[in-house]
Design an enzyme around this catalytic site. Structure first.
Site, short mmCIF file in Angstrom:
data_model
loop_
_atom_site.label_atom_id
_atom_site.label_comp_id
_atom_site.label_asym_id
_atom_site.label_seq_id
_atom_site.Cartn_x
_atom_site.Cartn_y
_atom_site.Cartn_z
N HIS A 46 0.70 -1.17 -0.21
CA HIS A 46 0.16 -0.28 -0.07
C HIS A 46 1.08 0.88 -0.28
O HIS A 46 2.15 1.57 0.40
CB HIS A 46 -1.41 -0.13 1.14
CG HIS A 46 -2.01 -1.13 1.33
ND1 HIS A 46 -3.17 -1.30 1.69
CD2 HIS A 46 -2.02 -2.32 0.39
CE1 HIS A 46 -3.76 -1.85 1.65
NE2 HIS A 46 -3.65 -2.48 0.98
N GLU B 90 0.99 3.60 2.47
CA GLU B 90 1.32 3.89 3.55
C GLU B 90 2.12 3.76 3.79
O GLU B 90 3.60 4.09 4.00
CB GLU B 90 0.56 3.99 4.29
CG GLU B 90 -0.58 5.00 4.11
CD GLU B 90 -1.64 4.10 3.66
OE1 GLU B 90 -1.82 3.49 2.54
OE2 GLU B 90 -3.46 3.91 3.44
#
Length: 155
Positions: A55, A57
């Site tokens: 992801h 993040e």
């Protein structure tokens, strides 16, 4: 508290989300900022890397941790286009990021405030500031365009 540079850094995250979109990934981008300098960035690469944990993040956290040569990202702000999921919220909190700014809430997977209030309920280390709604309409439109494209492709 919303700060004057929040939209500027969210635009950088949005540009990374556009890059993900162009590569067929869910269009989420993230940047991590310390003292006004981007020290980490990432965009979704789940399909490219065939890795459910890739992801935006997570990639931004690893990038910032390498930049700092430290896994503790104290005094940093994470800007991410979509509210983080459970996995990303856990990693963000464990890395000690003190401020999270996201663009659009995720009613399905949002673990910061929407589906579950992970920041408040987990209360791991210290008070973490969370702010949503920066560039919300632009980010929502990009996400909708992506999922329309995916649905049309499968027909």
């Amino acid at each position: 508290m919303i700060e004057k540079n929040d939209e500027y850094f969210m635009r950088k995250a949005f540009a990374l989300g556009l890059e993900a979109f162009q590569k067929g990934e869910v269009p989420i981008g993230a940047v991590i900022v310390k003292n006004g300098i981007v020290i980490g960035e990432g965009y979704n690469q789940v399909e490219l890397l065939r890795d459910a944990t890739a992801h935006a993040e997570m990639i931004a956290l690893t990038s910032a941790e390498n930049y700092e040569d430290n896994w503790r990202l104290i005094d940093c702000t994470l800007y991410v286009t979509v509210e983080p999921c459970m996995m990303c919220t856990g990693a963000i909190l464990l890395s000690r990021v003190g401020r999270i700014v996201y663009g659009v809430a995720d009613p399905r997977m949002g673990f910061m405030e929407t589906k579950f209030n992970g920041v408040k309920d987990l209360n791991l280390y210290k008070k973490v500031e969370v702010f949503g709604g920066i560039m919300e309409s632009e980010i929502r439109e990009l996400m909708q365009d992506f999922f329309k494209k995916i649905r049309n492709k499968s027909k």
